[in-house]
Scaffold this motif. Structure first.
Motif, mmCIF file in Angstrom:
data_model
loop_
_atom_site.group_PDB
_atom_site.id
_atom_site.type_symbol
_atom_site.label_atom_id
_atom_site.label_comp_id
_atom_site.label_asym_id
_atom_site.label_seq_id
_atom_site.Cartn_x
_atom_site.Cartn_y
_atom_site.Cartn_z
ATOM 1 N N ASP A 30 0.887 -1.165 0.000
ATOM 2 C CA ASP A 30 0.000 0.000 0.000
ATOM 3 C C ASP A 30 0.927 1.216 0.000
ATOM 4 O OD1 ASP A 30 -1.494 2.200 0.762
ATOM 5 O OD2 ASP A 30 -2.555 1.173 2.377
ATOM 6 N N LEU A 33 0.759 4.131 2.462
ATOM 7 C CA LEU A 33 1.392 4.021 3.788
ATOM 8 C C LEU A 33 2.800 4.607 3.776
ATOM 9 C CD1 LEU A 33 0.454 0.442 5.087
ATOM 10 C CD2 LEU A 33 -0.581 2.653 5.684
ATOM 11 N N ARG A 36 2.261 8.220 4.125
ATOM 12 C CA ARG A 36 1.745 8.454 5.477
ATOM 13 C C ARG A 36 2.880 8.349 6.510
ATOM 14 N NH1 ARG A 36 -3.922 7.680 6.542
ATOM 15 N NH2 ARG A 36 -5.059 7.785 4.588
ATOM 16 N N ARG A 69 0.156 -0.355 9.598
ATOM 17 C CA ARG A 69 -1.081 0.045 8.916
ATOM 18 C C ARG A 69 -2.106 0.626 9.888
ATOM 19 N NH1 ARG A 69 -5.671 -2.149 6.081
ATOM 20 N NH2 ARG A 69 -5.658 -4.111 7.186
ATOM 21 N N ASN A 73 -2.937 4.497 9.160
ATOM 22 C CA ASN A 73 -4.180 4.706 8.421
ATOM 23 C C ASN A 73 -5.145 5.646 9.121
ATOM 24 O OD1 ASN A 73 -4.313 3.834 5.833
ATOM 25 N ND2 ASN A 73 -4.774 1.716 6.358
#
Ligand code: DC
Length: 210
Positions: A30, A33, A36, A69, A73
């Motif tokens: 992902d 991420l 992030r 995650r 998230n």
């Protein structure tokens, strides 16, 4: 086999990417991420979100295989990720890490905003996953509430719209479908239906290339 999944915030692309990776026995990354993680690290260090040198230094140290995650998230970190994602040198640093990850095993599914256009332009199958903004906001708000948080659909809709606009309008690697991507609109679909459609699209793309 490389599969590229792109789409706007909360379109369901992450869930689809995970399910596709399990179905075809591939690794999954992902890439949201990774952005992030950089945004969260700058916030934690009280650095400005446009401090590109600090952002690149974080990117070079990231362990892509163990991104948290659950923590990353969280809804608020999405805004920081979108803001750091406009910086070209940070994007180059992350893209080379993402490509290296994709090419380590027998294949991989990567999801993000620029996978089909920039990161893996030669992917065997490309999907651009969308859903109308109200549906995406409703799904994201429900997800936040299911984890015990509070969220109003209207506030989440405003957040997602602001983020989508920034992601689509930035100069480098903006959010957009690759010319050869299959569009999958999941508005009105449950996850099972969306997953079956995605498998059909990937199988068909593979057959066409064989
Ligand atoms: O997919 P996500 O919502 O976790 O992504 C968070 C932000 O990261 C998104 O708003 C823009 C940025 N991003 C990006 O620019 N390119 C990617 N390939 C993935 C994410």
């Amino acid at each position: 086999m490389l599969i590229a999944i792109d789409g706007p915030a909360a379109s369901g692309k992450g869930t689809l990417a995970r399910r596709l990776a399990a179905h075809y026995g591939l690794c999954h990354l992902d890439t949201g991420l990774t952005f992030r993680a950089v945004g969260a690290a700058l916030l934690a260090a009280h650095r400005a979100l446009d401090d590109e040198a600090a952002a690149v230094a974080v990117a070079e140290q990231l362990d892509l295989a163990s991104l948290d995650r659950e923590r990353l998230n969280r809804h608020g970190i999405g805004e920081a990720a979108s803001r750091v994602a406009v910086m070209p040198d940070l994007r180059s640093a992350l893209v080379s890490r993402q490509r290296a990850f994709a090419h380590t095993g027998a294949g991989a599914v990567l999801d993000g905003r620029d996978i089909g256009t920039v990161v893996l332009p030669d992917a065997a199958a490309k999907l651009f996953v969308t859903a109308d903004p109200a549906t995406r906001a409703r799904r994201r708000a429900a997800e936040i509430r299911s984890r015990g948080g509070t969220a109003r659909d209207a506030d989440i809709l405003a957040d997602l719209s602001r983020r989508d606009r920034r992601d689509a309008e930035r100069a480098v690697a903006p959010l957009k479908p690759a010319p050869d991507a299959y569009l999958l609109d999941t508005t009105g679909m449950d996850i099972e239906t969306a997953f079956r459609s995605a498998v059909d699209i990937v199988d068909q793309a593979r057959d066409e290339r064989a």
